[in-house]
Motif scaffolding. Structure first.
Motif, mmCIF file in Angstrom:
data_model
loop_
_atom_site.group_PDB
_atom_site.id
_atom_site.type_symbol
_atom_site.label_atom_id
_atom_site.label_comp_id
_atom_site.label_asym_id
_atom_site.label_seq_id
_atom_site.Cartn_x
_atom_site.Cartn_y
_atom_site.Cartn_z
ATOM 1 N N HIS A 55 3.639 7.519 0.310
ATOM 2 C CA HIS A 55 2.070 7.828 0.647
ATOM 3 C C HIS A 55 1.547 6.671 1.144
ATOM 4 N N TYR A 56 0.874 6.408 1.811
ATOM 5 C CA TYR A 56 0.155 5.155 2.239
ATOM 6 C C TYR A 56 -1.264 5.763 1.651
ATOM 7 N N ASN A 96 0.764 -1.549 0.181
ATOM 8 C CA ASN A 96 -0.233 0.184 0.416
ATOM 9 C C ASN A 96 0.966 1.756 0.317
ATOM 10 N N TRP A 97 2.452 1.605 -0.172
ATOM 11 C CA TRP A 97 3.397 2.370 -0.222
ATOM 12 C C TRP A 97 3.330 2.564 -1.184
ATOM 13 N N SER A 145 -5.874 8.237 1.640
ATOM 14 C CA SER A 145 -4.100 8.107 1.517
ATOM 15 C C SER A 145 -3.595 8.716 2.799
#
Length: 290
Positions: free
Chosen positions: A137-138, A55-56, A151
């Motif tokens: 960003h996650y 998810n990064w 996010s």
């Protein structure tokens, strides 16, 4: 103002088992802006590697600019040249009044005289590396159908560009962002808000005091066909200079996707707020992804 951008992206590695991929985008842009009293042009080359791990999303933007005239790069960093011209254009009596009232300092006047003296010996064309920006960003899907998403981001902007000729901001910035998106069938909506922690160097602080600032944007688009969508976006950015107004940008755009790897983006933007922004900007963006 007219803008043309050519983007090339190369996905060089992907591993479905670990959900890891990385890519390299190369953006070439040429823009022309019509300001109240002048016209400016800019050619830029941006190299932007990107790494996705689960998810990064880790990204880096490395820009280079070649500018002619008072080109306006973004909404929160007006050129120091403009600031100094305003100060030095005052009569000695008005300068003394501002000094007595604490609105400006003798150090600011001295710094501005030095900047304008240096620029007088330069051509109107300036080129060099711009401010590099790194972001992490996650991204988190919300709900089983993943129509909703959120996010959270953390970034850093270095002062690698020359602030005295307007290619860089002259500040080191820490960035925090949060966003939410909603994508039902045929529509796309997103909203983002960020906070910029500004650390100005002497080239900025000697002319005008700086401050931390908030920025936000909204975007809404509608898919009319598989190859055609239209949209509108709104950006609101505080100035990092304490005596400057916010900049607001309202944009309308059309996206064409004639092939899977090709996207053509047309837009028109209206600016308001700060006295240093262009009246409007019209542009086209062509992107190709390998």
């Amino acid at each position: 103002s007219i803008a043309f951008v050519l983007c090339a992206g190369a996905a060089t590695y992907a591993d479905d088992q670990t959900d890891t991929s990385w890519s390299l985008d190369v953006d070439l842009a040429h823009q022309q802006q019509d300001l109240a009293k002048s016209t400016a042009k800019s050619t830029s080359l941006v190299i932007a590697p990107d790494l996705v791990v689960g998810n990064w999303d880790l990204s880096l933007s490395l820009p280079w600019y070649d500018m002619q005239g008072e080109f306006y790069i973004n909404g929160v960093r007006p050129r120091l040249i403009t600031r100094c011209e305003r100060i030095t254009a005052l009569t000695p009596a008005k300068q003394q009044i501002l000094l007595d009232r604490g609105k400006i300092t003798q150090k600011q006047l001295t710094r501005c005289d030095k900047i304008l003296e240096t620029l007088a010996n330069l051509n109107e064309s300036h080129n060099g590396i711009g401010d590099a920006t790194a972001f992490a960003h996650y991204r988190l899907p919300l709900g089983d159908e993943s129509n909703w998403g959120a996010s959270f981001g953390l970034g850093y902007k270095a002062d690698t560009g020359d602030s005295e000729v307007g290619i860089g901001s002259g500040t080191k910035d820490g960035l925090l962002e949060a966003g939410i998106s909603y994508r039902p069938e045929g529509f796309s909506f997103s909203a983002n808000i960020g906070y910029d922690f500004v650390s100005g160097d002497d080239s900025v602080a000697d002319v005008y005091p700086t401050r931390n600032f908030v920025y936000a944007n909204l975007n809404l688009s509608k898919e009319l066909a598989k190859w055609l969508s239209v949209g509108v976006s709104f950006n609101d950015q505080q100035s990092y200079l304490t005596n400057e107004s916010d900049t607001k940008i309202l944009s309308e755009y059309i996206d064409l996707t004639p092939w899977d790897q090709v996207n053509i983006h047309f837009f028109i933007s209206q600016y308001s707020g700060s006295s240093t922004v262009p009246d409007k900007e019209v542009g086209a963006n062509i992107s190709y992804s390998f």
